[in-house]
Design an enzyme around this catalytic site. Structure first.
Site, PDB file in Angstrom:
ATOM      1  N   ASN A   1      -9.904   0.218   2.031  1.00 36.30           N
ATOM      2  CA  ASN A   1      -8.742   0.152   2.916  1.00 36.30           C
ATOM      3  C   ASN A   1      -9.109   0.536   4.351  1.00 36.30           C
ATOM      4  O   ASN A   1      -9.698   1.593   4.579  1.00 36.30           O
ATOM      5  CB  ASN A   1      -7.672   1.151   2.452  1.00 36.30           C
ATOM      6  CG  ASN A   1      -6.975   0.725   1.188  1.00 36.30           C
ATOM      7  OD1 ASN A   1      -7.348  -0.261   0.561  1.00 36.30           O
ATOM      8  ND2 ASN A   1      -5.952   1.470   0.813  1.00 36.30           N
TER       9      ASN A   1
ATOM     10  N   HIS B   1      -7.148   9.708   5.176  1.00 37.04           N
ATOM     11  CA  HIS B   1      -6.529   8.707   6.051  1.00 37.04           C
ATOM     12  C   HIS B   1      -6.600   9.176   7.512  1.00 37.04           C
ATOM     13  O   HIS B   1      -6.541  10.367   7.777  1.00 37.04           O
ATOM     14  CB  HIS B   1      -5.057   8.510   5.670  1.00 37.04           C
ATOM     15  CG  HIS B   1      -4.875   7.898   4.319  1.00 37.04           C
ATOM     16  ND1 HIS B   1      -4.293   8.568   3.276  1.00 37.04           N
ATOM     17  CD2 HIS B   1      -5.206   6.672   3.833  1.00 37.04           C
ATOM     18  CE1 HIS B   1      -4.259   7.785   2.207  1.00 37.04           C
ATOM     19  NE2 HIS B   1      -4.813   6.627   2.520  1.00 37.04           N
ATOM     20  N   GLY B   2      -6.689   8.228   8.425  1.00 35.76           N
ATOM     21  CA  GLY B   2      -6.695   8.565   9.854  1.00 35.76           C
ATOM     22  C   GLY B   2      -8.106   8.780  10.363  1.00 35.76           C
ATOM     23  O   GLY B   2      -9.083   8.563   9.641  1.00 35.76           O
TER      24      GLY B   2
ATOM     25  N   ASP C   1       0.861  -1.186   0.000  1.00 34.70           N
ATOM     26  CA  ASP C   1       0.000   0.000   0.000  1.00 34.70           C
ATOM     27  C   ASP C   1       0.905   1.246   0.000  1.00 34.70           C
ATOM     28  O   ASP C   1       1.918   1.273   0.709  1.00 34.70           O
ATOM     29  CB  ASP C   1      -0.842  -0.068   1.284  1.00 34.70           C
ATOM     30  CG  ASP C   1      -1.862   1.032   1.395  1.00 34.70           C
ATOM     31  OD1 ASP C   1      -2.404   1.444   0.355  1.00 34.70           O
ATOM     32  OD2 ASP C   1      -2.142   1.469   2.533  1.00 34.70           O
ATOM     33  N   HIS C   2       0.550   2.253  -0.768  1.00 33.09           N
ATOM     34  CA  HIS C   2       1.300   3.518  -0.791  1.00 33.09           C
ATOM     35  C   HIS C   2       2.814   3.319  -0.861  1.00 33.09           C
ATOM     36  O   HIS C   2       3.550   3.822  -0.006  1.00 33.09           O
ATOM     37  CB  HIS C   2       0.967   4.380   0.440  1.00 33.09           C
ATOM     38  CG  HIS C   2      -0.428   4.919   0.405  1.00 33.09           C
ATOM     39  ND1 HIS C   2      -0.806   5.966  -0.392  1.00 33.09           N
ATOM     40  CD2 HIS C   2      -1.540   4.512   1.074  1.00 33.09           C
ATOM     41  CE1 HIS C   2      -2.097   6.196  -0.219  1.00 33.09           C
ATOM     42  NE2 HIS C   2      -2.573   5.325   0.648  1.00 33.09           N
TER      43      HIS C   2
END
Ligand code: 13P
Length: 277
Positions: A228, A178-179, A82-83
């Site tokens: 995700n 994200h987060g 991922d990433h």
């Protein structure tokens, strides 16, 4: 059941109008919790790790464990980088047997993102691995301190991007981040609908933590096939570990380890039930 290419799982999800959960892992307990949940629900999953997490969880240790967990699981599992931040890491992940990779060029100018992604598609082809790429900017951050400002994916650019690069799955930016979200996110389903009309490969939703079940279902109805989840699993593990240590003056490592597995198991199970739609 075994280690499979991510595109196989995404194609099946498309046929069944559901999404595959992609669960980030950082240690053995997280791998065990995610696989146990997938097996109990008899549902394939994706195990993934982001390059920024490798400072805590080195690829040389995580990769063999993730690949082995997939090979021994009672359900099909894909293992995904991922990433990715560097081509070196992408190549290393492929050499360890990851069945899918992402090199995140979303902050680069459009043409550079295309050029970079074409290189990843060529590298992955030698392994029969799947390639995910991102267009637009997902908010928050994936393990660093810089917060990224959200820029929604442009549907017309998404079409060009997919055609020119030959990727297998496209991560979209539709107000997701994200987060932990400070407030419940407003996702741009109008943008997602346009992307779904113009792009004919599976779509990916990052920043799953904090998105409501109803929003997940709506996103799935508009072509999202991979979702995700990272922060929620890390938080559940930490919360369970704290509760155990608070309740036990002399904590036992083995009981603590099981609590960590259980925390991730519960979070993964909850999300799989929604994603199965
Ligand atoms: P969350 O940490 O918000 O669940 O996001 C996960 C993710 O998108 C990893 O790429």
């Amino acid at each position: 059941m075994s280690l499979v290419a991510m595109k196989t799982l995404l194609r099946r999800a498309d046929e069944n109008n559901c999404a595959v959960g992609a669960f980030s892992v950082g240690n053995m307990e997280m791998v065990m919790g995610a696989v146990r949940a997938a097996e109990d629900l008899n549902t394939p999953i994706i195990l993934q790790i982001a390059e920024k997490r490798l400072k805590n969880s080195p690829l040389s240790l995580m990769a063999p464990m993730m690949v082995s967990a997939a090979k021994h699981a009672k359900v099909d599992i894909a293992v995904h980088l991922d990433h990715g931040l560097t081509m070196e890491c992408v190549k290393e992940a492929l050499s360890y047997g990851f069945t899918s990779v992402m090199l995140d060029g979303s902050l680069l100018p459009f043409e550079q993102n295309i050029a970079l992604t074409k290189g990843v598609v060529a590298a992955a082809a030698a392994y029969g691995a799947t390639v995910e790429a991102e267009l637009g900017v997902v908010g928050g951050n994936e393990g660093d301190t810089a917060e990224h400002k959200i820029t929604c994916t442009d549907p017309a650019m998404a079409k060009t991007f997919c055609e020119e690069t030959g990727i297998d799955a496209l991560a979209v930016a539709i107000g997701n981040a994200h987060g932990n979200y400070p407030v419940s996110p407003e996702l741009r389903f109008d943008v997602l609908e346009e992307i779904d009309k113009t792009v004919d490969i599976p779509l990916v939703l990052h920043g799953g933590t904090g998105i409501s079940d109803e929003q997940f279902r709506r996103a799935i109805s508009l072509g999202i096939r991979k979702i995700n989840i990272a922060t929620a699993s890390f938080d559940h593990l930490a919360k369970n570990a704290k509760a155990y240590c608070d309740a036990n003056a002399t904590p036992d490592y083995f009981a603590l380890s099981e609590q960590m597995v259980q925390g991730v198991y519960e979070n993964v199970k909850r999300h799989i039930n929604v994603f199965n739609n």
